[in-house]
Design a protein around this motif. Structure first.
Motif, PDB file in Angstrom:
ATOM      1  N   ARG A   1      16.249   5.680   8.108  1.00  0.00           N
ATOM      2  CA  ARG A   1      17.030   5.588   9.286  1.00  0.00           C
ATOM      3  C   ARG A   1      18.182   4.457   9.428  1.00  0.00           C
ATOM      4  NH1 ARG A   1      13.823   2.080  13.990  1.00  0.00           N
ATOM      5  NH2 ARG A   1      15.297   1.816  15.330  1.00  0.00           N
ATOM      6  N   LEU A   2      17.977   3.454   8.336  1.00  0.00           N
ATOM      7  CA  LEU A   2      18.948   2.704   8.325  1.00  0.00           C
ATOM      8  C   LEU A   2      20.442   3.261   7.770  1.00  0.00           C
ATOM      9  CD1 LEU A   2      20.181  -0.505   8.258  1.00  0.00           C
ATOM     10  CD2 LEU A   2      19.474  -0.578   5.932  1.00  0.00           C
TER      11      LEU A   2
ATOM     12  N   SER B   1       0.963  -1.292   0.223  1.00  0.00           N
ATOM     13  CA  SER B   1       0.083   0.041   0.048  1.00  0.00           C
ATOM     14  C   SER B   1       0.835   1.384   0.049  1.00  0.00           C
ATOM     15  CB  SER B   1      -0.835  -0.094   1.248  1.00  0.00           C
ATOM     16  OG  SER B   1      -0.098   0.020   2.375  1.00  0.00           O
ATOM     17  N   LYS B   2       0.254   2.222  -0.300  1.00  0.00           N
ATOM     18  CA  LYS B   2       0.823   3.730  -0.192  1.00  0.00           C
ATOM     19  C   LYS B   2       1.587   3.789   0.966  1.00  0.00           C
ATOM     20  CE  LYS B   2       2.255   7.576  -1.760  1.00  0.00           C
ATOM     21  NZ  LYS B   2       3.010   7.994  -2.504  1.00  0.00           N
ATOM     22  N   ALA B   3       0.769   3.530   2.392  1.00  0.00           N
ATOM     23  CA  ALA B   3       1.359   3.910   3.477  1.00  0.00           C
ATOM     24  C   ALA B   3       2.605   2.769   3.817  1.00  0.00           C
ATOM     25  CB  ALA B   3       0.331   3.645   4.741  1.00  0.00           C
ATOM     26  N   ALA B   4       2.360   1.557   3.474  1.00  0.00           N
ATOM     27  CA  ALA B   4       3.570   0.748   3.417  1.00  0.00           C
ATOM     28  C   ALA B   4       4.795   1.105   2.979  1.00  0.00           C
ATOM     29  CB  ALA B   4       2.987  -1.061   3.343  1.00  0.00           C
ATOM     30  N   ALA B   5       4.658   1.481   1.669  1.00  0.00           N
ATOM     31  CA  ALA B   5       5.857   1.923   0.907  1.00  0.00           C
ATOM     32  C   ALA B   5       6.589   3.227   1.819  1.00  0.00           C
ATOM     33  CB  ALA B   5       5.372   2.505  -0.306  1.00  0.00           C
ATOM     34  N   GLU B   6       5.707   4.027   2.213  1.00  0.00           N
ATOM     35  CA  GLU B   6       6.255   5.227   2.912  1.00  0.00           C
ATOM     36  C   GLU B   6       6.703   4.655   4.019  1.00  0.00           C
ATOM     37  OE1 GLU B   6       2.730   7.650   3.488  1.00  0.00           O
ATOM     38  OE2 GLU B   6       2.930   8.619   1.313  1.00  0.00           O
ATOM     39  N   GLY B   7       6.237   3.806   4.864  1.00  0.00           N
ATOM     40  CA  GLY B   7       6.878   3.096   5.998  1.00  0.00           C
ATOM     41  C   GLY B   7       8.426   2.591   5.704  1.00  0.00           C
ATOM     42  N   ILE B   8       8.379   1.804   4.516  1.00  0.00           N
ATOM     43  CA  ILE B   8       9.666   1.171   4.343  1.00  0.00           C
ATOM     44  C   ILE B   8      10.755   2.245   3.883  1.00  0.00           C
ATOM     45  CG2 ILE B   8      11.008  -0.334   2.501  1.00  0.00           C
ATOM     46  CD1 ILE B   8       8.248  -1.909   2.391  1.00  0.00           C
ATOM     47  N   ALA B   9      10.162   3.243   3.331  1.00  0.00           N
ATOM     48  CA  ALA B   9      11.138   4.382   2.817  1.00  0.00           C
ATOM     49  C   ALA B   9      11.743   5.029   4.025  1.00  0.00           C
ATOM     50  CB  ALA B   9      10.495   5.458   1.890  1.00  0.00           C
TER      51      ALA B   9
ATOM     52  N   LYS C   1      15.582   3.448  -5.337  1.00  0.00           N
ATOM     53  CA  LYS C   1      16.729   3.840  -4.730  1.00  0.00           C
ATOM     54  C   LYS C   1      16.992   2.965  -3.146  1.00  0.00           C
ATOM     55  CE  LYS C   1      18.563   7.811  -2.183  1.00  0.00           C
ATOM     56  NZ  LYS C   1      18.349   9.236  -1.525  1.00  0.00           N
ATOM     57  N   PRO C   2      17.698   1.885  -3.537  1.00  0.00           N
ATOM     58  CA  PRO C   2      17.817   1.029  -2.346  1.00  0.00           C
ATOM     59  C   PRO C   2      18.845   1.834  -1.223  1.00  0.00           C
ATOM     60  CG  PRO C   2      18.200  -0.337  -4.234  1.00  0.00           C
ATOM     61  CD  PRO C   2      18.161   1.320  -4.620  1.00  0.00           C
ATOM     62  N   PRO C   3      18.898   1.093   0.033  1.00  0.00           N
ATOM     63  CA  PRO C   3      19.732   2.159   0.984  1.00  0.00           C
ATOM     64  C   PRO C   3      21.125   1.673   0.831  1.00  0.00           C
ATOM     65  CG  PRO C   3      18.864  -0.039   1.695  1.00  0.00           C
ATOM     66  CD  PRO C   3      18.109   0.138   0.609  1.00  0.00           C
TER      67      PRO C   3
END
Length: 253
Positions: free
Chosen positions: A41-42, A28-36, A88-90
């Motif tokens: 943070r990482l 979902s959009k919210a999950a994508a934003e959470g992963i980003a 854009k992976p970390p």
């Protein structure tokens, strides 16, 4: 951070869990934003050295949330792409710990990671064509770089799935385990954490970027990236620790 993405940390490892088990962790959009946000943070927290991306409830990710798609929602983040990582992976290493299904966008999330550990029962595929869609979040572009082109073509055109053992044989994943993939991913992450953080980050950067460098510029570009590593405090500490037969104490500088 959204409750659709959970995070925890231990021993320099950030575990990021897609938490939509009722929807097979469809993105979902919210999950994508959470992963980003977790990837930011990482990269910004010097105490974190490796990330692990996994899914709650026995499934990694079943792809894009089609209900959200029909509402006009895009599960992407500007500058980062689908799921907050495919474009854009970390900068730091990211391991996918796969249980159940890694399908469509879920497979694209997985192949955006640097390493993959999967349970023996996991299934993989890009079945977008079965829904009249295209694996546009990197599947049809990135998969041929990671497995033989004809096999990638077959997966893209038929939409069929493959199992963990076949994925391992093709080089799509690193390890197949009988038990929890997350436990095995943490073991792999610990091996990375034990190494010099500057050297790890630059090694990943070179491996990710060098294939696009002109052949006659490769060593010059590599030298620009590795020169600071070889004169770092960590380089001296690594050599001293080896000579003194002790574990190194990395400073990340």
């Amino acid at each position: 951070m959204s409750e659709e993405v959970l995070t925890s940390e231990e021993n320099g490892i950030l575990v990021v869990t897609i938490n939509r088990p009722e929807a097979k962790n469809a993105m979902s959009k919210a999950a994508a934003e959470g992963i980003a946000a977790a990837m930011d943070r990482l990269d910004s927290d010097d105490t974190l050295r490796v990330g692990i991306l996994t899914g709650a409830g026995g499934t990694f990710c079943s792809g894009m949330d089609l209900k959200g798609f029909l509402r006009g929602e895009s599960p992407s983040v500007e500058g980062r792409g689908f799921g907050g990582i495919v474009q854009k992976p970390p900068q730091k290493p990211l391991i996918a710990a796969v249980e159940g299904y890694a399908l469509a966008g879920g497979l694209e999330l997985m192949i955006a990671c640097d390493l993959v550990v999967a349970n023996v029962a996991a299934k993989f595929g890009i079945p977008e064509v079965k829904r009249g869609l295209v694996a546009a979040a990197g599947g049809v572009m990135m998969l041929p770089d990671q497995i033989p082109e004809r096999i990638a073509m077959e997966l893209a055109l038929t939409g069929e799935f493959i199992g963990a053992q076949r994925a391992y044989e093709l080089g799509m994943i690193n390890r197949v385990v009988d038990g929890p993939a997350l436990d095995a991913a943490k073991e792999l992450a610990a091996k990375i954490v034990a190494n010099g953080p500057l050297a790890v980050r630059v090694s990943k950067q070179i491996m990710r970027e060098s294939r696009a460098w002109p052949m006659d510029e490769r060593y010059a570009r590599q030298t620009q990236l590795i020169a600071p590593v070889f004169v770092s405090e960590d380089a001296r500490e690594g050599s001293a620790a080896f000579a003194e037969k002790r574990a190194p104490k990395w400073q990340g500088k």
